[in-house]
Write an enzyme that holds these catalytic residues in place. Structure first.
Site, PDB file in Angstrom:
ATOM      1  CG  HIS A 227      40.445 -29.339 -51.388  1.00  0.00           C
ATOM      2  ND1 HIS A 227      41.303 -28.265 -51.291  1.00  0.00           N
ATOM      3  CD2 HIS A 227      41.208 -30.432 -51.183  1.00  0.00           C
ATOM      4  CE1 HIS A 227      42.528 -28.696 -51.037  1.00  0.00           C
ATOM      5  NE2 HIS A 227      42.493 -30.008 -50.956  1.00  0.00           N
ATOM      6  CB  SER A 249      46.873 -27.535 -50.491  1.00  0.00           C
ATOM      7  OG  SER A 249      45.958 -27.715 -51.534  1.00  0.00           O
ATOM      8  CB  CYS A 251      45.268 -25.308 -44.224  1.00  0.00           C
ATOM      9  SG  CYS A 251      45.940 -23.937 -45.163  1.00  0.00           S
ATOM     10  CG  ASP A 276      42.846 -33.943 -50.302  1.00  0.00           C
ATOM     11  OD1 ASP A 276      42.977 -32.795 -49.847  1.00  0.00           O
ATOM     12  OD2 ASP A 276      43.192 -34.255 -51.456  1.00  0.00           O
ATOM     13  NE  ARG A 365      51.878 -33.295 -50.085  1.00  0.00           N
ATOM     14  CZ  ARG A 365      50.629 -32.822 -50.170  1.00  0.00           C
ATOM     15  NH1 ARG A 365      49.610 -33.560 -49.846  1.00  0.00           N
ATOM     16  NH2 ARG A 365      50.419 -31.581 -50.546  1.00  0.00           N
TER      17      ARG A 365
HETATM   18  C1  OXD Z   1      46.775 -30.770 -52.092  1.00  0.00           C
HETATM   19  C2  OXD Z   1      46.848 -32.204 -51.727  1.00  0.00           C
HETATM   20  O1  OXD Z   1      45.722 -30.165 -51.810  1.00  0.00           O
HETATM   21  O2  OXD Z   1      47.838 -32.866 -52.070  1.00  0.00           O
HETATM   22  O3  OXD Z   1      47.724 -30.231 -52.667  1.00  0.00           O
HETATM   23  O4  OXD Z   1      45.900 -32.700 -51.113  1.00  0.00           O
HETATM   24 MN    MN Z   2      44.219 -31.387 -50.951  1.00  0.00          MN
END
Ligand code: OXD
Ligand code: MN
Length: 583
Positions: A227, A249, A251, A276, A365
């Protein structure tokens, strides 16, 4: 027509017989198809138009108010042996998991179109990429998958060549949270998700495939699915270092990945490779190389503006799907922190009431193709990825964790990652602001037992002596009044520069039990409104606080029992002993 693998056709037939859609659409990934899907989504209100003059090709989707974030309590990893999923996952036996969701899928697509979405995670011609097929009854998902992945015929051709793919079955079902499940069957490379249309639960290429299933697969194949954002940091002399950074997430991964150097940092450039997810492989010479499996961003909108993230702000002025933001009276998208305009309708589509909570949902988003980003790196398409100079872990901590520190070596770095703690955010359903352990920012995403995952991380020292250096950052320290001590955003480049200087062996550091910390003056603060005392508290180690932290990390690690790697336990004990000596 692109050839369809037999096994895929068979699976599609089986799913159709069970879910009974009105018709089946195989996605080709063409631009014409995308335009048709958008036109259909506008006709049935899945998408609402925004002001097309000011926001060309931008649309708004409003989800069911109960369906606005990931649902960790409804997310399961179904392995034959419960211990393979580990205490970090909710578990169900595979048979029980299938039975539970299959019952909900029966007839679930009646009256709907079933989309067959072949996708490739990673550049089509990269040996590190992996493919999947998502079957979904959501047009919104099909539209988003086109922006987020290499989707359609090219992926189908690669699937035919690879001979294998991850199967993802998704239906929005009836959106009842009681009948919502996100199930993973890593042993079968399969995902079944029902009852949610929210990105992290429904765009199966992302969290479900590229993290949960991929992390499981990566372990057996000797790589890592993480991640992490990936950035290239180019110095005024033209050298570029690649850094991967794991933050939980919401951050600031997207902000860091798209950082625009402030005027005080002339000549520096930041190139975005990913915001991500990173897949990390050792190349033949032992360098750890990263690819971004995605080709788009599903980023948090609130707070994005010309100052905080100018590239993201510009990127989302066109060809963007907004989910759960507010709208102005003249049809522009609006969110808290946008700095211009006034909300007229909130994220539920109601007239905005200033006393009724935020206008845009805190987890609203944007979905946008990565190529929209003015700072998109050409190397994001490189089949071999980019070699990493540094890996950075981080969390959102108002106290204790310094602005930045460096781990002594890889093994210590794995402990630093395993000990990450962070305040929870709106990216998942549940209380916000509660500190919890989020090892490597993977708590919600590791598809197997964390103890085995740490052992896998540790094993890389046996395979290479060219591994990246490991660091930890915290942009979120606050004073007693709750004010942030560090300005963050573009100024975080100053911290990246310290990291690069360390990796290049240009500067020393203060050795402490928790790792190497910046010496006074080594982080450039010129032009910042930040005094020496604040810098001192940002780069100091609170020995008593860290002794307690190490005790708490120890307790957490021990909850993994016998599977916990002895080397990790020893590393923790060593640091705890040094802290005890220092206190
Ligand atoms: C999460 C994302 O980590 O949407 O929730 O990237
Ligand atoms: Mn994420």
């Amino acid at each position: 027509m692109t050839r369809r693998p037999k096994s895929l056709e068979q699976w599609v037939e089986e799913v159709a017989a069970h879910t009974r859609p009105r018709n089946i659409h195989w996605c080709t990934g063409s631009d014409e198809e995308f335009d048709t899907l958008v036109a259909q989504a506008l006709a049935d209100d899945t998408l609402r138009p925004l002001d097309q003059e000011r926001y060309p090709d931008c649309y708004l989707h409003l989800s069911d108010p109960s369906d606005v974030a990931r649902v960790e309590h409804l997310t399961f990893v179904c392995t034959t042996d419960r211990d393979d999923a580990g205490p970090n996952n909710h578990w169900m036996a595979p048979d029980a998991g299938h039975a539970k969701v299959d019952a909900l899928f029966a007839g679930a697509m009646q009256g709907r179109t079933m989309y067959v979405v072949p996708y490739c995670m990673g550049p089509i011609d990269s040996p590190y990429s992996r493919c999947g097929v998502e079957i979904t009854d959501s047009r919104y998902v099909a539209i988003n998958m086109k922006l987020m992945t290499r989707m359609g015929d090219a992926a189908l051709r690669r699937i035919e060549a690879d001979g294998s793919f991850v199967r993802g079955l998704h239906s929005t079902g009836d959106l009842d949270p009681e009948r919502r499940f996100i199930m993973h069957f890593p042993e079968e490379m399969m995902i079944k998700s029902i009852g949610s249309g929210y990105g992290g639960n429904a765009l199966l290429g992302k969290k479900c495939h590229a993290l949960r299933i991929a992390s499981y697969q990566a372990r057996s194949e000797g790589w890592l699915a993480e991640h992490m954002l990936i950035v290239g940091v180019e110095s005024p002399t033209g050298d570029t270092h690649y850094i991967a950074c794991a933050l939980p997430s919401a951050c600031g991964k997207t902000n860091l990945a798209m950082l625009v150097p402030p005027a005080s940092q002339p000549g520096w450039k930041i190139w975005t490779l990913g915001d991500d997810i990173a897949w990390l492989h050792l190349d033949d010479s032992g360098r750890l190389c990263a690819i971004n499996p995605e080709s788009g961003y599903f980023g948090v909108v609130p707070g994005t503006n010309e100052d905080s993230n100018p590239n993201a702000y510009r990127m989302i002025q066109h060809d963007t799907i907004f989910t759960n933001v507010a709208r102005t009276d003249d049809g522009e998208p609006w969110w808290e922190g946008k700095a211009v305009g006034e909300p007229a309708f909130d994220w539920r589509g109601r007239r905005y009431d200033p006393n009724g909570g935020p206008a845009a949902h805190p987890n609203s988003r944007f979905t946008v193709a990565a190529s929209n980003n003015p700072g998109y790196s050409e190397l994001a398409e490189a089949p071999g990825g980019v070699p990493l100079t540094a890996i950075v872990f981080g969390g959102r901590r108002r106290e204790l964790a310094p602005l930045v520190f460096e781990a002594r070596d890889w093994r210590h770095g794995v402990l630093v990652g395993a000990g990450v703690a962070s305040e929870t955010t709106a990216a998942m359903i549940g209380e916000v602001g509660v500190v919890r352990r989020d090892p490597m920012a993977m708590k919600p995403f590791c598809g197997y037992n964390f103890a085995d995952y740490w052992a896998h991380w540790l094993s890389f020292t046996e395979r290479s002596d060219r591994l990246p250096r490991i660091f930890h950052v915290n942009w979120f320290r606050r004073d007693a009044e709750g004010r942030f001590l560090w300005p963050g955003f573009g100024e975080n480049l100053r911290v990246l520069r310290w990291i690069i200087d360390r990796c290049e062996g240009k500067i020393g550091a203060t050795e402490t039990p928790i790792g190497y910390l910046p010496k006074p003056g080594d982080i450039d603060t010129e032009g910042l409104d930040i005094d020496a005392q604040t810098m001192e508290s940002l780069t100091a180690v609170d020995i008593d606080g860290w002794s307690q932290e190490m005790a708490s990390i120890g307790e957490y690690l021990e909850s993994y029992g016998e599977r916990l790697p002895a080397a990790l336990r020893r590393e923790r004990d060593r640091i705890a002993a040094q802290l005890a000596e220092a206190s």
